[in-house]
Structure formats: structure tokens, C-alpha cells
Design an enzyme around this catalytic site. Structure first.
Site, mmCIF file in Angstrom:
data_model
loop_
_atom_site.group_PDB
_atom_site.id
_atom_site.type_symbol
_atom_site.label_atom_id
_atom_site.label_comp_id
_atom_site.label_asym_id
_atom_site.label_seq_id
_atom_site.Cartn_x
_atom_site.Cartn_y
_atom_site.Cartn_z
ATOM 1 N N ASP A 45 -2.071 0.148 7.107
ATOM 2 C CA ASP A 45 -3.345 -0.338 6.577
ATOM 3 C C ASP A 45 -4.445 -0.340 7.643
ATOM 4 O O ASP A 45 -5.313 -1.204 7.642
ATOM 5 C CB ASP A 45 -3.197 -1.743 5.968
ATOM 6 C CG ASP A 45 -2.037 -1.801 4.995
ATOM 7 O OD1 ASP A 45 -1.996 -0.928 4.121
ATOM 8 O OD2 ASP A 45 -1.168 -2.675 5.124
ATOM 9 N N GLU A 46 -4.400 0.642 8.532
ATOM 10 C CA GLU A 46 -5.427 0.720 9.576
ATOM 11 C C GLU A 46 -6.696 1.386 9.074
ATOM 12 O O GLU A 46 -7.674 1.480 9.818
ATOM 13 C CB GLU A 46 -4.916 1.539 10.787
ATOM 14 C CG GLU A 46 -3.770 0.916 11.552
ATOM 15 C CD GLU A 46 -2.426 1.405 11.069
ATOM 16 O OE1 GLU A 46 -2.393 2.097 10.017
ATOM 17 O OE2 GLU A 46 -1.411 1.100 11.694
ATOM 18 N N LYS B 68 -6.419 4.532 7.480
ATOM 19 C CA LYS B 68 -6.128 5.964 7.696
ATOM 20 C C LYS B 68 -6.847 6.818 6.672
ATOM 21 O O LYS B 68 -7.316 7.906 6.977
ATOM 22 C CB LYS B 68 -4.613 6.231 7.571
ATOM 23 C CG LYS B 68 -3.814 5.758 8.758
ATOM 24 C CD LYS B 68 -2.362 6.169 8.643
ATOM 25 C CE LYS B 68 -1.586 5.409 7.594
ATOM 26 N NZ LYS B 68 -1.366 3.987 7.858
ATOM 27 N N ALA C 39 3.072 3.887 0.251
ATOM 28 C CA ALA C 39 1.780 3.984 0.937
ATOM 29 C C ALA C 39 0.660 3.668 -0.055
ATOM 30 O O ALA C 39 0.825 3.808 -1.252
ATOM 31 C CB ALA C 39 1.595 5.395 1.483
ATOM 32 N N GLY C 40 -0.465 3.267 0.483
ATOM 33 C CA GLY C 40 -1.630 3.039 -0.378
ATOM 34 C C GLY C 40 -2.861 3.432 0.396
ATOM 35 O O GLY C 40 -3.273 2.724 1.300
ATOM 36 N N HIS C 41 -3.402 4.595 0.100
ATOM 37 C CA HIS C 41 -4.590 5.061 0.807
ATOM 38 C C HIS C 41 -5.805 4.940 -0.104
ATOM 39 O O HIS C 41 -5.797 5.476 -1.195
ATOM 40 C CB HIS C 41 -4.439 6.538 1.204
ATOM 41 C CG HIS C 41 -3.395 6.753 2.244
ATOM 42 N ND1 HIS C 41 -3.042 8.003 2.685
ATOM 43 C CD2 HIS C 41 -2.651 5.884 2.934
ATOM 44 C CE1 HIS C 41 -2.110 7.865 3.614
ATOM 45 N NE2 HIS C 41 -1.851 6.607 3.769
ATOM 46 N N THR C 42 -6.810 4.234 0.362
ATOM 47 C CA THR C 42 -8.057 4.191 -0.407
ATOM 48 C C THR C 42 -9.023 5.163 0.237
ATOM 49 O O THR C 42 -9.296 5.073 1.430
ATOM 50 C CB THR C 42 -8.664 2.774 -0.386
ATOM 51 O OG1 THR C 42 -7.656 1.867 -0.810
ATOM 52 C CG2 THR C 42 -9.870 2.660 -1.312
ATOM 53 N N THR D 47 7.964 -2.933 -0.443
ATOM 54 C CA THR D 47 7.005 -2.700 -1.525
ATOM 55 C C THR D 47 7.724 -2.506 -2.867
ATOM 56 O O THR D 47 7.082 -2.300 -3.886
ATOM 57 C CB THR D 47 6.164 -1.443 -1.232
ATOM 58 O OG1 THR D 47 7.047 -0.333 -1.107
ATOM 59 C CG2 THR D 47 5.348 -1.592 0.040
ATOM 60 N N GLN E 179 2.195 4.578 6.445
ATOM 61 C CA GLN E 179 2.692 3.445 7.238
ATOM 62 C C GLN E 179 2.269 3.636 8.706
ATOM 63 O O GLN E 179 1.250 4.274 8.932
ATOM 64 C CB GLN E 179 4.214 3.261 7.086
ATOM 65 C CG GLN E 179 4.639 2.824 5.693
ATOM 66 C CD GLN E 179 4.861 3.992 4.752
ATOM 67 O OE1 GLN E 179 5.439 4.993 5.111
ATOM 68 N NE2 GLN E 179 4.414 3.862 3.524
ATOM 69 N N VAL F 43 -1.179 -1.446 -2.776
ATOM 70 C CA VAL F 43 -0.056 -1.222 -3.691
ATOM 71 C C VAL F 43 0.392 -2.529 -4.331
ATOM 72 O O VAL F 43 0.607 -2.609 -5.533
ATOM 73 C CB VAL F 43 1.134 -0.557 -2.940
ATOM 74 C CG1 VAL F 43 2.359 -0.449 -3.820
ATOM 75 C CG2 VAL F 43 0.727 0.821 -2.453
ATOM 76 N N ARG G 87 -12.921 -0.019 11.019
ATOM 77 C CA ARG G 87 -13.299 -1.364 10.586
ATOM 78 C C ARG G 87 -13.916 -2.213 11.703
ATOM 79 O O ARG G 87 -13.776 -3.445 11.705
ATOM 80 C CB ARG G 87 -12.097 -2.081 9.965
ATOM 81 C CG ARG G 87 -11.272 -1.167 9.059
ATOM 82 C CD ARG G 87 -10.582 -1.906 7.956
ATOM 83 N NE ARG G 87 -11.500 -2.081 6.848
ATOM 84 C CZ ARG G 87 -11.369 -2.993 5.900
ATOM 85 N NH1 ARG G 87 -10.360 -3.807 5.912
ATOM 86 N NH2 ARG G 87 -12.245 -3.097 4.946
ATOM 87 N N GLY H 73 -18.003 1.475 8.694
ATOM 88 C CA GLY H 73 -18.150 1.098 7.287
ATOM 89 C C GLY H 73 -17.244 1.974 6.447
ATOM 90 O O GLY H 73 -16.709 2.977 6.935
HETATM 91 P P1 IMP Z 1 9.189 -0.350 2.256
HETATM 92 O O1 IMP Z 1 8.482 0.762 2.953
HETATM 93 O O2 IMP Z 1 8.742 -0.541 0.844
HETATM 94 O O3 IMP Z 1 10.681 -0.250 2.397
HETATM 95 O O4 IMP Z 1 8.798 -1.715 3.005
HETATM 96 C C1 IMP Z 1 9.219 -1.988 4.345
HETATM 97 C C2 IMP Z 1 8.116 -2.687 5.126
HETATM 98 O O5 IMP Z 1 7.050 -1.754 5.340
HETATM 99 C C3 IMP Z 1 7.486 -3.874 4.420
HETATM 100 O O6 IMP Z 1 7.124 -4.842 5.390
HETATM 101 C C4 IMP Z 1 6.253 -3.289 3.777
HETATM 102 O O7 IMP Z 1 5.268 -4.268 3.560
HETATM 103 C C5 IMP Z 1 5.825 -2.304 4.845
HETATM 104 N N1 IMP Z 1 5.022 -1.188 4.303
HETATM 105 C C6 IMP Z 1 5.452 -0.128 3.590
HETATM 106 N N2 IMP Z 1 4.425 0.686 3.290
HETATM 107 C C7 IMP Z 1 3.337 0.154 3.860
HETATM 108 C C8 IMP Z 1 1.964 0.568 3.946
HETATM 109 O O8 IMP Z 1 1.538 1.612 3.437
HETATM 110 N N3 IMP Z 1 1.138 -0.264 4.617
HETATM 111 C C9 IMP Z 1 1.576 -1.402 5.220
HETATM 112 N N4 IMP Z 1 2.833 -1.815 5.181
HETATM 113 C C10 IMP Z 1 3.715 -1.039 4.508
#
Ligand code: IMP
Length: 428
Positions: free
Chosen positions: A13-14, A16, A39-42, A128, A223, A299, A330, A414
């Protein structure tokens, strides 16, 4: 030829997505090489926000190839959901390529991720629940189902039958969960296979041909370093390799093909899920970072844990991934702080530590050594050149580069595409 890797240096969540967006505009190919729909990329393009999970961000640029590499835990249901949503918004999907070697996430992976993590009780990782860990577990146990199997009706039927007999026993015996229906899962996945078939290919051959042809290729890490299965805060990590070395195994592209590595550094730190976080601020400062930075998961919607920048972690990421340039994101979130702190070293039992400790017991007890910077107390969102940044912001950035030993390449002020200061003109 130009291969650039983008990797997160902290706990994910930097921001990216924003930097990948900037670089993807110049790339011919954008590749995911690890992780999956966890992953969750905005990405904000033309004032519109797109939330992508599994899809490479290149999908938002006309003419880009978007490759889901073999190292991705591939969830066909999520992929199709994302494809449908993007299509509705007029996005062209013809550039998608999915590796025939990627491992498929199945319904029992998602369920086991949820019940399995809950069953750890106080030791839970806080995953997640997207089935990523269980999917990679099956891969490493050599019972996984790959995309090439998904495309082969008989092979899928056979492998699924064997796997489901085993998984249903585990679900019932270990977690008291009702068994899943084989016929329903098979029918569901055969449906996915037909829709995805046109996009499946040997992405290893494809990528290496693109490299030969001189294409610009962006490897989009998901990640981050401190969540890497080997180098992160194990066991509070994800199940893949987000460091730049992950490209070799997750995309079939050799290390000597990589030209540049860009490490994304958020100007402060966050983490979701459990595990040690030395600079965490469980106080009004942490609350202010969360509120000003809207630090809630894309996510899961979970509030993120927040704290000051940990330069020790970024230095470690630089070492592991061979980071050429930092992209600091940021920075504007710190606009309104009277003072800003940066952790420049760890102390343990009165001694300075030179390494990130492997033992979580030690990491949980380290004492961050902070340097304090005066806040600049003005909005930097309109600044477009490094020289025009407030002196106090420059002092913070300069020190960051000194402590981490990594050159400053990009500063994001920004969320929008134009709110970016580019110092390094030679990334691609
Ligand atoms: P998993 O990847 O769902 O197995 O989760 C393992 C750990 O990685 C947990 O602490 C999640 O919150 C973290 N995690 C997985 N994907 C992300 C991401 O995209 N951003 C931040 N943390 C993540």
C-alpha cells in the site's frame, strides 16, 4: 531493450498504482509476476479511479500488453469480474495474456484461507482471504491445478476430483465445514475456461520475444518487501516474492535482463494484518496519518495500522532488490504535521542493530532511533519541480536518500497523474 521492476519497500500500500501508472504510459508491456487478487491497486486516470486487484495496470493504456505471469495465483472468477467491470467502462481487453503455467485459485482455497487463518486464533496472520496462501501451498505440494489444466476439460475433471476428495475431508475434519459440490465447481470452472481461453498463452516465450524486440516492459510488483515469504516479517507475510528477484521465477525473465529497479517508499509507514511494526503510532499521530491519508484497505476496507517512516526497512529493501531509484509517494499527506519523524536505526538492549532481525521476538522489542524534522506546514500539491518544494520537505527527502543509500527518482505530491515530480529521466 528496457525492463523495469517496480517493487514495494515497506508492507504494501505504498501507492505503487500511481507510480506504475506513470511508468506504464511509457511501457509496451505490463506484467504481474507474483501474488494475486490479494493486491489492490488504485489507479487514477483522467480523473477516474480504477481499483485493480489481479489485472496488470497496463490495461488502462491503449495498445499495452497486460501479462499475468506464471508466478501469479490466478483467480479466474476475479479476473472475469474485473474484465466485465472494465469492459463496461469502455476499456479494451484485447491486450490481456494469461500464463498457461499460472496456478489457479479454487473455491476451497478461498474457504481454507478464511477458516484456516481464523483457526490460528491469536496467532492469525490477518490474510486477505483470497485463497493466495492455500493456492501456493498446493503448488508447492505438487497438487496444484494450472491454467493449462483449466483449459483441458479431462485434465481439470480428473485433478479436481482428486483434489476435492482430499480438500472436502480436510474442510470437514479440521474446520467442521460442509463439503463443496464437485459437479458445481467443475461446471463453474469449465465456464471460466471458455471465457478465458482466448487470452491464455506461453507468456515466457512472449516476454522473452518482447525483450528481444526491444519492447519496454514494466514488472508490476504487488505487496512488498516486508511481506515477502522469505525476507519479510515471517510468518506475518504473504506467500510469494514481491522483491525484484521474484521476476525471475514469476515471469520467466532472467535477472540479467532487468535494467532498472524502482522502489516505492511511502513517506510514512502503514501495514494491514498482524505482525511487528516498529514505528507504529498507536496514538493521535497514527490517527492523523490514517485520517489525512485515508488509510483503509482497497480489498478488505480494513483500517491500516500507521506510523512514521522506517528508513531501516527501506534500506533493507534497497539491498534485497537492488533498487536504483526511490519513488517517494504521498509526501503531501505530511503537509499538515508540526513535526515529522524518521526511524534511522534500531536499538536492541542498548545496542544499535545493523541488520533487520530475523526473530520477530527481537523485532517486536527494537527501539526505533528517530530523527525529528520540522513540518513544512503548507500544501505541496501544486509543486512540479524538486527545487520548488519547501526547504523542510527537501531536508526530509535528502535525509531519506542518505540513510537508505538510494537515489531519489520520483516524488509524488498528490493522487493525480500530474501531481508528480520526476527527478530521474532515465528509468525507461
Ligand atoms: P495474504 O497475501 O492474503 O495471504 O495475506 C498475508 C498478509 O499480507 C496479510 O497481513 C495481508 O494483510 C498482507 N497483504 C496481502 N496483500 C496485501 C497488499 O496488497 N497490501 C498490503 N498488505 C497485503
Amino acid at each position: 531493450m528496457s525492463c523495469v521492476v517496480v517493487t514495494g519497500t515497506q508492507w504494501g500500500d505504498e501507492g505503487k498504482g500511481k507510480i506504475v501508472d506513470y511508468l506504464a504510459q511509457q511501457a509496451n508491456v505490463v506484467v504481474r509476476f507474483q501474488g494475486g487478487s490479494n493486491a489492490g491497486h488504485t489507479v487514477v486516470v483522467g480523473g477516474e479511479a480504477y481499483k485493480l486487484r489481479l489485472m496488470p495496470s497496463g490495461i488502462l493504456y491503449k495498445g499495452s500488453l497486460c501479462v499475468v505471469g506464471n508466478g501469479v495465483a490466478f483467480d479466474p472468477m476475479i479476473m472475469l469480474e474485473e474484465m466485465d467491470a472494465l469492459k463496461k467502462r469502455g476499456i479494451d481487453l484485447s491486450g490481456i495474456r494469461i500464463s498457461n503455467r499460472a496456478h489457479v485459485v479454487l473455491p476451497y482455497h478461498r474457504i481454507m484461507d478464511g477458516v484456516g487463518d481464523e483457526a490460528r486464533g491469536k496467532e492469525k496472520i490477518g490474510t486477505t482471504k483470497r485463497g493466495i496462501g492455500p493456492c501456493y501451498m498446493d503448488r508447492d505440494n505438487r497438487i496444484g491445478i494450472r491454467v493449462c489444466d483449466l483449459m483441458d476439460k479431462d485434465e481439470l475433471a480428473k485433478r479436481l476430483k482428486e483434489n476435492m476428495a482430499r480438500k472436502n475431508k480436510e474442510l470437514q475434519a479440521l474446520y467442521g465445514h460442509e463439503p463443496l459440490d464437485y459437479d458445481a465447481v467443475l461446471a463453474e470452472y469449465l465456464g471460466y475456461a471458455e471465457r478465458l481461453r482466448p487470452y491464455v498463452c506461453d507468456t515466457i516465450a512472449l516476454l522473452n520475444e518482447e525483450i528481444k524486440a526491444g519492447s519496454k516492459i514494466l514488472f508490476e510488483g504487488a505487496q512488498a518487501t516486508m511481506l515477502d515469504i522469505d525476507y519479510g516479517t515471517y510468518p506475518y507475510v504473504t506467500a510469494s516474492h514481491p522483491i525484484s528477484g521474484g521476476v525471475g521465477v514469476g515471469a520467466g525473465v532472467a535477472p540479467n535482463r532487468i535494467d532498472k529497479v524502482v522502489g516505492i517508499v511511502k513517506a510514512y509507514c502503514t501495514r494491514v494484518g498482524e505482525g511487528p511494526f516498529p514505528t507504529e503510532q498507536l496514538n493521535a499521530i497514527g490517527e492523523k496519518i490514517r485520517t489525512d491519508g485515508h488509510e483503509f484497505g482497497v480489498v478488505t476496507g480494513r483500517p491500516r495500522r500507521t506510523g512514521w517512516l522506517d528508513a531501516c526497512v527501506v534500506r533493507y529493501a534497497g539491498l534485497l532488490s537492488g533498487i536504483d531509484y526511490m519513488a517517494v509517494t504521498r509526501l503531501d499527506i505530511l503537509d499538515d504535521f508540526d513535526e515529522i519523524k524518521m526511524c534511522v536505526a534500531y536499538k536492541y538492549k542498548g545496542e544499535i542493530l545493523n541488520e533487520i532481525p530475523a526473530s520477530l521476538k527481537v523485532l517486536a522489542k527494537v527501539e526505533p532511533v528517530y530523527e525529528t524534522f520540522a513540518g513544512w506546514k503548507t500544501s505541496i500539491r501544486k509543486v512540479r519541480s524538486y527545487d520548488d518544494l519547501p526547504e523542510k520537505a527537501k531536508q526530509y527527502l535528502t535525509r531519506m536518500a542518505e540513510v537508505t543509500g538510494i537515489a531519489l527518482g520520483i516524488v509524488s505530491v498528490g493522487p493525480n497523474r500530474d501531481e508528480t515530480i520526476v527527478l530521474a529521466k532515465d528509468i525507461f
